[in-house]
Design an enzyme around this catalytic site. Structure first.
Site, PDB file in Angstrom:
ATOM      1  N   ARG A   1       0.825  -1.206   0.000  1.00  0.00           N
ATOM      2  CA  ARG A   1       0.000   0.000   0.000  1.00  0.00           C
ATOM      3  C   ARG A   1       0.858   1.255   0.000  1.00  0.00           C
ATOM      4  NH1 ARG A   1      -5.192  -1.376   0.458  1.00  0.00           N
ATOM      5  NH2 ARG A   1      -5.789  -3.291   1.536  1.00  0.00           N
TER       6      ARG A   1
ATOM      7  N   LYS B   1      -5.389 -18.557   2.607  1.00  0.00           N
ATOM      8  CA  LYS B   1      -6.624 -19.055   3.227  1.00  0.00           C
ATOM      9  C   LYS B   1      -7.179 -18.041   4.220  1.00  0.00           C
ATOM     10  CE  LYS B   1      -4.588 -19.584   7.198  1.00  0.00           C
ATOM     11  NZ  LYS B   1      -4.995 -18.685   8.326  1.00  0.00           N
TER      12      LYS B   1
ATOM     13  N   ASP C   1      -9.526 -17.652  10.693  1.00  0.00           N
ATOM     14  CA  ASP C   1      -8.064 -17.712  10.620  1.00  0.00           C
ATOM     15  C   ASP C   1      -7.514 -19.076  10.990  1.00  0.00           C
ATOM     16  OD1 ASP C   1      -5.107 -17.032  11.788  1.00  0.00           O
ATOM     17  OD2 ASP C   1      -5.729 -15.599  10.262  1.00  0.00           O
TER      18      ASP C   1
END
Length: 368
Positions: free
Chosen positions: A45, A105, A186
């Site tokens: 970013r 994931k 998570d």
């Protein structure tokens, strides 16, 4: 479906979106495959973070925005290592730009988004895979082969736990609702994928769980039922995902005439096949040594798919990622909506954390 590609006889040119901890692990493992992978570009970013990451890991180009990397025509595959809330947006952007994609994931945070992303990959004729690296581990595949062979009798129960006691700040991605934090998304994705690879999608799910003071789930357990099918008897499974305790982080497949033990839910380096029951049981340990951090196998699976023109991996197929997403949705629905008050000292990061908890804290911020 198999397409002819231009990348069958050359190295796959990789881009990485995000410069956090997990991105660094993956980059180091890609560097161990110089004959197969080219470190083409990285995006963050901010330009400064991208430049520093590129210099550290040897990437040819660096970008201060994800969109710039997606627009780079000299990239074949992109690894998306951002927090969960960004997975859909960045994956869609890369697929629409003609890139094959490996998404950390969980692939998305809902079955609806997972189905939509798979549909886009199918429409564009591009490879897409959820980065559940455990499913590419040869020891897990061996455990599944033994369990399904029938030599231990039918599978009757699976027990999997994964977690650690987290004590980081409230803006950490693990407990920040804005970053789609929580134990189930998570951590629970690993036990759910293990239950899927051994047993498929559950018929029923009963769960219990609660939330931490930030509003995300922090401790959740589920009991799964897999209905009898033909000669296969009914099977049960127990799953645990927790940011509050330090469980065994192991998995056991219980069969009528033995069991299979995995020494790790995430990165198994040994499995033990127990033939028989009681005092007459015989134990066989099977070990492996993974290259680097263990991410080379999933990188090679992606590159094999891209070179051969396949759209999905047989080791992490779309149908399984979608089934897991549906199961995670069901599990999340069982978590109580009550949010407790913030406990004293909860935002401090105490010195008693496990190594896994410490590495999780290293991934804090807007990127993993």
């Amino acid at each position: 479906m198999v397409l002819v590609t231009e990348t069958q006889d050359k190295r796959i040119r990789w881009g990485i979106i995000s410069t956090g901890h997990i991105a660094g692990v993956f980059a180091r493992d890609l560097a161990l495959l110089p004959d197969e992978a080219e470190l083409a570009a990285v995006a963050s970013r901010t330009q400064d973070k991208a430049d520093a990451f590129a210099a550290e890991h040897g990437f040819a180009r660096s970008y201060g925005s994800y969109a710039e990397l997606a627009a780079d025509d000299a990239i074949d595959a992109v690894y998306i290592a951002t927090p969960h809330n960004d997975h859909v947006g960045s994956a869609r952007m890369c697929l629409e730009a003609g890139k094959s994609v490996l998404v950390e994931k969980p692939l998305t945070t809902s079955a609806a988004d997972t189905e939509s992303l798979i549909g886009l990959a199918r429409e564009r004729g591009l490879f897409l895979m959820e980065a559940l690296w455990t499913r590419t581990n040869p020891l897990l595949r061996k455990a599944v082969e033994v369990a399904h062979s029938g030599e231990l009798g039918p599978i009757r129960h699976l027990d999997v736990s994964f977690g650690f006691r987290f004590s980081g700040p409230d803006d950490h991605r693990l407990i920040d609702p804005a970053q789609a934090g929580g134990a189930i998304w998570d951590l629970g994705v690993y036990p759910t994928h293990l239950s899927n690879v051994f047993l498929g999608e559950p018929t029923d799910l009963v769960g219990f769980g609660h939330r931490t003071h930030t509003g995300v789930d922090s401790h959740a357990a589920a009991t799964l039922r897999f209905a009898a099918d033909g000669d296969r008897p009914e099977i049960t499974a127990s799953l645990l995902a927790s940011l509050e305790i330090d469980p065994t982080n192991r998995a056991t497949v219980f069969c009528e005439q033995g069991k299979i033990e995995l020494d790790s839910v995430v990165k198994p380096e040994s499995i033990t096949v127990v033939r028989g029951t009681g005092g007459d049981a015989e134990r066989e340990e099977i070990v492996t040594q993974l290259l680097g951090g263990g991410y080379t196998l999933q990188a090679q699976e992606v590159m094999l798919g891209v070179r051969s023109g396949k759209l999905e991996s047989p080791l992490v197929p779309w149908a399984d990622s979608l089934a897991v997403a549906r199961t995670l949705d069901r599990w999340l629905e069982t978590v109580t909506d009550e949010v407790p008050a913030k406990p004293a000292g909860s935002a401090t990061s105490g010195s008693g954390r496990s190594d896994f908890a410490q590495s999780a804290s290293d991934r804090s911020g807007s990127e993993r």
